[in-house]
Design a protein around this motif. Structure first.
Motif: not given
Length: 123
Positions: A4-14
């Motif tokens: 979930d932490t990786v997904a949130k960071a990815f989504v924010d960055h993307y």
């Protein structure tokens, strides 16, 4: 590493990158990556980013409503499903969208987008 932490960071960055400099998304894709954008299928980092850069609106703003994540397979991948709105410059009403990413780990410890499916959601 918490998915979930990786997904949130990815989504924010993307989406912050998409909204400010779409060409910079090229580093998130590889030659095996595939994008289905409103039914149009593309493969490879250059073809995908060419499509995104060539979209007929110069600026937009994504607002994310939900981000769901699941681990995917023994290789350490993950599925990320996003829903939200897309506000185009000069338009009064935002457009609803959903997007799915299949992220795969790289040997360097980050992730790349193996699969990406985007759809506008019409009411």
């Amino acid at each position: 590493m918490d998915p979930d932490t990786v997904a949130k960071a990815f989504v924010d960055h993307y989406y912050s990158t998409f909204d400010s400099n779409r060409a910079a998304l090229v580093g998130l894709y590889q030659e095996s990556s595939m994008l289905t954008f409103e039914g149009e299928k593309l493969q490879g980092a250059q073809a995908i980013v060419a499509k995104l850069v060539g979209l007929p609106f110069p600026q937009c703003l994504h607002k994310i409503s939900t981000t769901d994540c699941q681990p995917s397979g023994p290789g350490g991948g993950m599925i990320v499903f996003v829903s939200g709105t897309l506000q185009l410059q000069g338009e009064q009403h935002p457009l609803k969208f959903s997007q799915m990413f299949h992220l795969m780990p790289t040997p360097q410890g980050s992730f790349y987008v193996l699969n990406d499916i985007f759809r506008l959601n019409y009411a």
